[in-house]
Design an enzyme around this catalytic site. Sequence first.
Site, short mmCIF file in Angstrom:
data_model
loop_
_atom_site.label_atom_id
_atom_site.label_comp_id
_atom_site.label_asym_id
_atom_site.label_seq_id
_atom_site.Cartn_x
_atom_site.Cartn_y
_atom_site.Cartn_z
CG LEU A 137 -2.17 -0.88 1.14
CD1 LEU A 137 -2.81 -1.01 2.51
CD2 LEU A 137 -3.17 -0.31 0.14
CG ASP A 177 10.13 0.20 3.58
OD1 ASP A 177 8.93 0.02 3.32
OD2 ASP A 177 10.88 -0.68 4.03
CG ASN A 219 1.27 2.23 4.50
OD1 ASN A 219 0.18 1.72 4.28
ND2 ASN A 219 2.42 1.66 4.13
CE1 TYR A 222 -2.43 -4.69 11.25
CE2 TYR A 222 -4.63 -5.65 11.13
CZ TYR A 222 -3.63 -4.88 10.57
OH TYR A 222 -3.83 -4.28 9.35
CB THR A 242 -0.11 -5.81 1.66
OG1 THR A 242 -0.61 -6.39 2.88
CG2 THR A 242 -1.01 -4.67 1.23
CG ASP A 299 12.45 2.32 14.30
OD1 ASP A 299 11.25 2.42 14.01
OD2 ASP A 299 12.88 1.57 15.19
CB ILE A 300 8.67 6.36 11.59
CG1 ILE A 300 8.08 5.06 10.99
CG2 ILE A 300 9.35 7.12 10.47
CD1 ILE A 300 6.97 4.45 11.77
CE LYS A 305 -3.13 -1.26 11.06
NZ LYS A 305 -2.35 -0.17 10.45
#
Length: 302
Positions: free
Chosen positions: A19, A38, A100, A171, A205, A73-74, A175
């Site tokens: 995505l 990334d 994302n 997860y 994905t 690394d965000i 989310k």
Amino acid sequence: MTRIAEGRVVIVTGAGRGLGRAHALAFAEQGAKVVVNDLGVGLDGVPGPQSPAGLVVAEIRAGGGEAVAHGGDIATGEGASSLVQCAVSAFGRLDTLVNNAGFLRDRMLVNLEEDDWDAVMRVHLKGHFLPLRAAAAWWRAEAKAGRPVAARVVNTSSGAGLSGAVGQGNYSAAKAGILGLTLVAAAEMGRYGVQVNAIAPAARTRMTEQVFARTMAAPAAGEFDAMAPENVSPLVVWLGSEASAGVSGRVFETEGGRITVMEGWRPGPTADRGARWTPAEAGEAALKLLAAAEPPQRVYGT
């Protein structure tokens, strides 16, 4: 023809594949300058030997667009701050942040290790919060300096965050947390010219093609590929552009050619006796209210 994101500076996290890659390419096609973030990790979050961000940047440049890669690394304060600084240093400003990045560590709750919980929360939820905080600080400073801000944030939730998913307690919780973060950020940042929305996409994905192999299977030649990640990107580009003015604090489910505005938690049937209930009375009232209420969404996997 004027392109919808012409001249905007856009960050997309986790943009090396899936995505994120589709979003980055779509923004570039619509005239945006893109920071492709990334870390280059596997599905389990372990860094690989080479980040794919550079490949996406090369693809954008080959098409005549402008892009730079960011491999930080965000989910760390330093990485998130450097991400915003990368955009400002390369292109002079920041207009849109698309959060994302993510991965899976699926287990049934009784088998879910604490490390698997922490890792997913870190990348999905903290990995949304820290870039959002860094970008918001930059936009607030711009607004306070008297410079116009028409900023956009697009967060990435999931049907698992909306309805839950069997085997994905970590997860789903992350989310769902992103949805709450989206609502708070939209309320807090509107005064500075920042709009914040979220999507709950369904697409093929690395994360979904194994977990939902049958649903995500590619179609026969010539048929519409409803699960192609590129189907999600047009809505993301619109939300990330000035064309979406006035839209904030919303959640959109998107899959194939379908877009749905999700309405979230709203008050349903209510009973108020004006005094304290006994447990038996509260139970009786609750059963009557449930009988009058809409049934809940089914949890994925049930």
